[in-house]
Design a protein around this motif. Structure first.
Motif, PDB file in Angstrom:
ATOM      1  N   ALA A 140     -39.083  29.407 -22.815  1.00  0.00           N
ATOM      2  CA  ALA A 140     -39.321  30.778 -23.303  1.00  0.00           C
ATOM      3  C   ALA A 140     -39.879  31.634 -22.163  1.00  0.00           C
ATOM      4  O   ALA A 140     -39.454  32.774 -21.944  1.00  0.00           O
ATOM      5  CB  ALA A 140     -40.282  30.756 -24.483  1.00  0.00           C
ATOM      6  N   ARG A 179     -37.130  32.372 -19.630  1.00  0.00           N
ATOM      7  CA  ARG A 179     -36.225  33.444 -20.088  1.00  0.00           C
ATOM      8  C   ARG A 179     -36.894  34.800 -19.943  1.00  0.00           C
ATOM      9  O   ARG A 179     -36.272  35.777 -19.526  1.00  0.00           O
ATOM     10  CB  ARG A 179     -35.836  33.227 -21.562  1.00  0.00           C
ATOM     11  CG  ARG A 179     -34.888  32.088 -21.811  1.00  0.00           C
ATOM     12  CD  ARG A 179     -34.296  32.158 -23.215  1.00  0.00           C
ATOM     13  NE  ARG A 179     -35.301  32.084 -24.261  1.00  0.00           N
ATOM     14  CZ  ARG A 179     -35.733  30.956 -24.810  1.00  0.00           C
ATOM     15  NH1 ARG A 179     -35.235  29.798 -24.403  1.00  0.00           N
ATOM     16  NH2 ARG A 179     -36.651  30.966 -25.749  1.00  0.00           N
ATOM     17  N   ALA A 180     -38.195  34.834 -20.302  1.00  0.00           N
ATOM     18  CA  ALA A 180     -38.920  36.116 -20.233  1.00  0.00           C
ATOM     19  C   ALA A 180     -38.952  36.643 -18.807  1.00  0.00           C
ATOM     20  O   ALA A 180     -38.882  37.848 -18.577  1.00  0.00           O
ATOM     21  CB  ALA A 180     -40.333  35.928 -20.774  1.00  0.00           C
ATOM     22  N   THR A 206     -33.182  37.256 -31.351  1.00  0.00           N
ATOM     23  CA  THR A 206     -33.233  38.171 -30.197  1.00  0.00           C
ATOM     24  C   THR A 206     -34.558  38.058 -29.455  1.00  0.00           C
ATOM     25  O   THR A 206     -34.580  37.885 -28.227  1.00  0.00           O
ATOM     26  CB  THR A 206     -33.042  39.633 -30.672  1.00  0.00           C
ATOM     27  OG1 THR A 206     -31.811  39.717 -31.386  1.00  0.00           O
ATOM     28  CG2 THR A 206     -33.025  40.593 -29.502  1.00  0.00           C
ATOM     29  N   VAL A 207     -35.670  38.144 -30.212  1.00  0.00           N
ATOM     30  CA  VAL A 207     -36.975  38.097 -29.514  1.00  0.00           C
ATOM     31  C   VAL A 207     -37.203  36.737 -28.877  1.00  0.00           C
ATOM     32  O   VAL A 207     -37.801  36.643 -27.802  1.00  0.00           O
ATOM     33  CB  VAL A 207     -38.159  38.506 -30.437  1.00  0.00           C
ATOM     34  CG1 VAL A 207     -38.043  39.939 -30.876  1.00  0.00           C
ATOM     35  CG2 VAL A 207     -38.321  37.575 -31.620  1.00  0.00           C
ATOM     36  N   ALA A 208     -36.691  35.685 -29.542  1.00  0.00           N
ATOM     37  CA  ALA A 208     -36.830  34.346 -28.941  1.00  0.00           C
ATOM     38  C   ALA A 208     -36.011  34.259 -27.664  1.00  0.00           C
ATOM     39  O   ALA A 208     -36.463  33.715 -26.654  1.00  0.00           O
ATOM     40  CB  ALA A 208     -36.397  33.279 -29.938  1.00  0.00           C
ATOM     41  N   ALA A 209     -34.801  34.827 -27.683  1.00  0.00           N
ATOM     42  CA  ALA A 209     -33.957  34.821 -26.478  1.00  0.00           C
ATOM     43  C   ALA A 209     -34.616  35.620 -25.361  1.00  0.00           C
ATOM     44  O   ALA A 209     -34.557  35.240 -24.188  1.00  0.00           O
ATOM     45  CB  ALA A 209     -32.586  35.414 -26.805  1.00  0.00           C
ATOM     46  N   LEU A 210     -35.288  36.708 -25.716  1.00  0.00           N
ATOM     47  CA  LEU A 210     -35.940  37.537 -24.696  1.00  0.00           C
ATOM     48  C   LEU A 210     -37.176  36.858 -24.109  1.00  0.00           C
ATOM     49  O   LEU A 210     -37.719  37.322 -23.112  1.00  0.00           O
ATOM     50  CB  LEU A 210     -36.338  38.895 -25.283  1.00  0.00           C
ATOM     51  CG  LEU A 210     -35.181  39.812 -25.705  1.00  0.00           C
ATOM     52  CD1 LEU A 210     -35.716  41.109 -26.272  1.00  0.00           C
ATOM     53  CD2 LEU A 210     -34.253  40.105 -24.533  1.00  0.00           C
ATOM     54  N   GLY A 211     -37.630  35.770 -24.754  1.00  0.00           N
ATOM     55  CA  GLY A 211     -38.734  35.008 -24.164  1.00  0.00           C
ATOM     56  C   GLY A 211     -39.968  34.891 -25.034  1.00  0.00           C
ATOM     57  O   GLY A 211     -41.006  34.403 -24.575  1.00  0.00           O
ATOM     58  N   GLU A 212     -39.886  35.347 -26.284  1.00  0.00           N
ATOM     59  CA  GLU A 212     -41.039  35.180 -27.181  1.00  0.00           C
ATOM     60  C   GLU A 212     -41.152  33.700 -27.520  1.00  0.00           C
ATOM     61  O   GLU A 212     -40.145  33.050 -27.828  1.00  0.00           O
ATOM     62  CB  GLU A 212     -40.805  35.994 -28.458  1.00  0.00           C
ATOM     63  CG  GLU A 212     -42.013  36.137 -29.352  1.00  0.00           C
ATOM     64  CD  GLU A 212     -43.100  37.033 -28.768  1.00  0.00           C
ATOM     65  OE1 GLU A 212     -43.957  36.504 -28.015  1.00  0.00           O
ATOM     66  OE2 GLU A 212     -43.106  38.245 -29.050  1.00  0.00           O
ATOM     67  N   ASN A 213     -42.382  33.138 -27.452  1.00  0.00           N
ATOM     68  CA  ASN A 213     -42.480  31.704 -27.733  1.00  0.00           C
ATOM     69  C   ASN A 213     -42.658  31.457 -29.225  1.00  0.00           C
ATOM     70  O   ASN A 213     -43.047  32.350 -29.993  1.00  0.00           O
ATOM     71  CB  ASN A 213     -43.580  31.031 -26.895  1.00  0.00           C
ATOM     72  CG  ASN A 213     -44.953  31.558 -27.209  1.00  0.00           C
ATOM     73  OD1 ASN A 213     -45.328  31.626 -28.367  1.00  0.00           O
ATOM     74  ND2 ASN A 213     -45.684  31.943 -26.177  1.00  0.00           N
ATOM     75  N   SER A 214     -42.368  30.223 -29.621  1.00  0.00           N
ATOM     76  CA  SER A 214     -42.319  29.898 -31.055  1.00  0.00           C
ATOM     77  C   SER A 214     -43.679  30.063 -31.730  1.00  0.00           C
ATOM     78  O   SER A 214     -43.764  30.444 -32.886  1.00  0.00           O
ATOM     79  CB  SER A 214     -41.795  28.478 -31.249  1.00  0.00           C
ATOM     80  OG  SER A 214     -42.568  27.587 -30.491  1.00  0.00           O
ATOM     81  N   ARG A 215     -44.758  29.795 -30.963  1.00  0.00           N
ATOM     82  CA  ARG A 215     -46.097  29.921 -31.546  1.00  0.00           C
ATOM     83  C   ARG A 215     -46.378  31.368 -31.947  1.00  0.00           C
ATOM     84  O   ARG A 215     -46.923  31.643 -33.007  1.00  0.00           O
ATOM     85  CB  ARG A 215     -47.143  29.423 -30.535  1.00  0.00           C
ATOM     86  CG  ARG A 215     -48.312  28.746 -31.218  1.00  0.00           C
ATOM     87  CD  ARG A 215     -49.329  28.232 -30.216  1.00  0.00           C
ATOM     88  NE  ARG A 215     -48.715  27.611 -29.049  1.00  0.00           N
ATOM     89  CZ  ARG A 215     -49.115  27.846 -27.800  1.00  0.00           C
ATOM     90  NH1 ARG A 215     -50.098  28.673 -27.549  1.00  0.00           N
ATOM     91  NH2 ARG A 215     -48.517  27.237 -26.786  1.00  0.00           N
ATOM     92  N   ILE A 225     -32.050  29.262 -31.566  1.00  0.00           N
ATOM     93  CA  ILE A 225     -31.862  30.646 -31.105  1.00  0.00           C
ATOM     94  C   ILE A 225     -30.387  31.041 -31.137  1.00  0.00           C
ATOM     95  O   ILE A 225     -30.035  32.130 -31.622  1.00  0.00           O
ATOM     96  CB  ILE A 225     -32.430  30.830 -29.678  1.00  0.00           C
ATOM     97  CG1 ILE A 225     -33.913  30.439 -29.639  1.00  0.00           C
ATOM     98  CG2 ILE A 225     -32.276  32.276 -29.218  1.00  0.00           C
ATOM     99  CD1 ILE A 225     -34.504  30.368 -28.248  1.00  0.00           C
TER     100      ILE A 225
END
Lengths: 229, 372
Positions: A89, A92-93, B269-278, B364
């Motif tokens: 994650a 990717r960010a 989308t937000v997960a793909a952009l890099g938001e973590n699961s927590r 995702i």
């Protein structure tokens, strides 16, 4: 040699013998079989192939949002399969900009807030990220639409916001999955021109999938999914 | 929940106050053989030298008064009607005319110098066809087993609102009861305090001063009806809480579940952009918590309006075991607000967990496909 050039930062993507298979009902489907691909920094590469050929799956593997069944994917020198979920994650960010066929903007946020979002994930200060987002929107010609929400914008404008969102953190790699599929021909060309311009001016590497012959003409290189690079 | 709790607590507080005022006082002092019912003869249960104990208790700053009690069964005769009833003694000298504790629907309570007088419970008076001013004959046994009788005058008819008490009890001055039962002693010393909240503290102090052989008990231990209603209320509250909790759980589960389903593409989308699961998990949990909080706040506002309207309407109901209608009064209790608020928010967060977890663990690529 590949390892050497990747160390020097020439190679942004290195995919070696990448295979992806998954189960759909009782059937096992393998959309990608032992695919090899190298993408040099600054390339404007198109992935071509008919529907269901595995273009999206391949982009997902390069973008670290899916994992290959076998083989190896390295992006900017980082072997993705060795990263844990949270590290992926973060990766990717920091390293990947995504552009989607359906724009995938957050409908409740304004254009500016949508573009700011990747910088929020990077814990950037509000003033700094606002300035960068404004700059990115200006670069795609939407400086007058900062307060508009996605439902108030046309398809072309939404995709421009999506491009600004992908570019705002200045990533080494931007992945675009059928970025023009939902747009009319004229707008599609404008979007492709914009991506090509950003590629030239900023040196950002673009890998995009398409099956539109007119779009393929604008790519610096075409990679047919399944063929040797 | 708020209205229900407010109503139940109001009923309990009213019942408690009425029980203290009309029957038990805050504390009851009696011999151990009285409490454990182990005396061979009834007279062995009595407290001797009660006057000295009473004087000592009256010196305590938190004690309103202490009053000796004798209770007994006797036969009341009015004309050709004779009924068995329970006599409860009072001391008008220390307790006044009882007007503050008992509602007199006919006549009045006792004056300090009236000796051979009784006040009848409303149900008992009806069955006896007696009214204030009537003369009755009261027959009972002394503690030595000898039949004794006195003539008494009815000063008034009272209602405490508890049917069991109003139907079977009459009040009599302690000195008259002592004459009838041929004793100078008392069965119990009832202690009334200025504040109910001091009950435990004063109980401890009195118990420490008492010699062995006597025990002081708080009203909550002695008031059987109050205990039963409290227990019933607790069970009822738990059932209500369970039902409400289930409704909140299902409601929030459905709301957050739908939200996750509808926003699958957005989550992808937000997960793909890099938001973590927590963070995704916390965001949905927070959403559930905020929903619960908003629900709690609007519930509190609506509940408050409902309480005001119900109190304003002065709705009369006959409660089980009551002898008269009571006007529904719902109190505003901070505890009830706190409980309802906590329950709403906590259950909302618990209910949000499953859909939030599902959102955070979403594939995702799969989620992005739903956006098309």
């Amino acid at each position: 040699m590949n390892e050497e050039s990747q160390k020097r930062g020439q190679l942004v993507v290195l995919a070696s013998a990448v295979t992806k298979s998954y189960q759909m009902g009782s059937e096992f489907i393998t959309p990608l079989k032992a695919v090899d691909l190298q993408v040099q920094r600054g390339e404007f590469l198109a992935l071509s192939g008919s529907s269901g050929s595995g273009k999206t799956t391949f982009l997902n593997l390069i973008g670290g949002i899916d994992v290959p069944s076998s083989g190896e994917v390295k992006v900017d020198g980082v072997p993705l399969q060795r990263l844990k979920s949270e590290q992926l994650a973060r990766f990717r960010a920091e390293k990947i900009g995504f552009i989607f066929q359906t724009f995938n903007l957050i409908p409740t946020l304004s254009a500016l807030e949508n573009v700011e979002y990747p910088l929020v994930l990077l814990r950037m200060k509000p003033a700094e990220r606002r300035a960068l987002a404004m700059e990115a929107l200006a670069r795609v010609g939407l400086e007058k639409f900062v307060k508009h929400r996605p439902p108030q914008m046309s398809g072309g404008q939404r995709q421009r916001v999506a491009i600004a969102r992908a570019m705002v953190k200045n990533p080494p790699l931007v992945l675009a999955d059928e970025p023009t599929a939902n747009l009319d021909a004229r707008t599609a060309c404008e979007i492709l021109d914009l991506m090509a311009k950003l590629n030239r001016e900023l040196g950002t590497t673009f890998v995009f999938s398409t099956h539109d012959a007119r779009i393929l003409e604008r790519a610096s290189r075409i990679f047919k999914v399944g063929e040797v690079a | 929940m708020l209205v229900f709790n407010g109503f139940a607590l109001s009923v309990l507080i009213n019942l408690g106050t009425k029980t203290i005022q009309t029957q038990t006082g805050h504390l009851q002092i009696a011999t151990n053989v009285y409490w454990d019912k182990s005396a061979d003869r009834p007279k062995d249960t009595l407290i001797a030298g009660a006057k000295q104990l009473q004087n000592e208790l009256h010196k305590h700053p938190k004690v309103a008064f202490a009053s000796g009690r004798l209770s007994f069964f006797g036969l009341l005769t009015a004309g050709d009607r004779t009924l068995s009833a329970r006599g409860v003694s009072f001391e008008p000298q220390v307790e006044g005319d009882l007007g503050a504790s008992f509602k007199f629907i006919d006549g009045r309570g006792f004056t300090k110098d009236e000796l051979f007088h009784v006040a009848l419970g409303s149900g008992l008076a009806t069955r006896l066809h007696a009214k204030s001013g009537d003369s009755l004959t009261l027959l009972s046994h002394t503690y030595d087993g000898v039949v004794n009788a006195i003539d008494v005058t009815v000063t008034g008819i009272f209602q405490v609102g508890i049917a069991e008490f109003d139907d079977n009890n009459f009040l009599i001055p302690l000195s008259a009861a002592q004459t009838l039962l041929d004793t100078e002693n008392i069965e119990q010393m009832i202690v009334r305090l200025h504040n109910t909240s001091d009950t435990e503290e004063v109980r401890g102090e009195i118990q420490a001063r008492l010699r062995g052989g006597a025990t002081v008990k708080p009203w909550t231990e002695v008031a059987v009806l109050y205990q039963q209603i409290t227990k019933f209320n607790e069970v009822q509250n738990r059932i209500m809480a369970f039902i409400i909790l289930s409704l909140i759980l299902l409601g929030i589960l459905n709301t957050i579940g739908m939200s996750v389903f509808e926003r699958t593409g957005e989550i992808g989308t937000v997960a793909a952009l890099g938001e973590n699961s927590r963070t995704i998990l916390w965001q949905f949990l927070l959403e559930g918590g905020v929903l619960g909080l908003l629900g709690a706040i609007s519930g509190m506002v609506l509940g408050t309006i409902l309480i005001v309207v119900i109190n304003w309407l002065e709705i009369k109901v006959m409660m089980p075991g009551a002898s008269t209608d009571i006007i529904i009064k719902i109190g505003f209790f901070f505890r009830a607000f706190l409980e309802a608020g906590f329950l709403a928010v906590a259950s909302a967060i618990v209910a949000s967990f499953i859909p939030s977890w599902r959102a955070s663990q979403m594939n995702i690529a799969e989620a992005l496909r739903r956006n098309i």
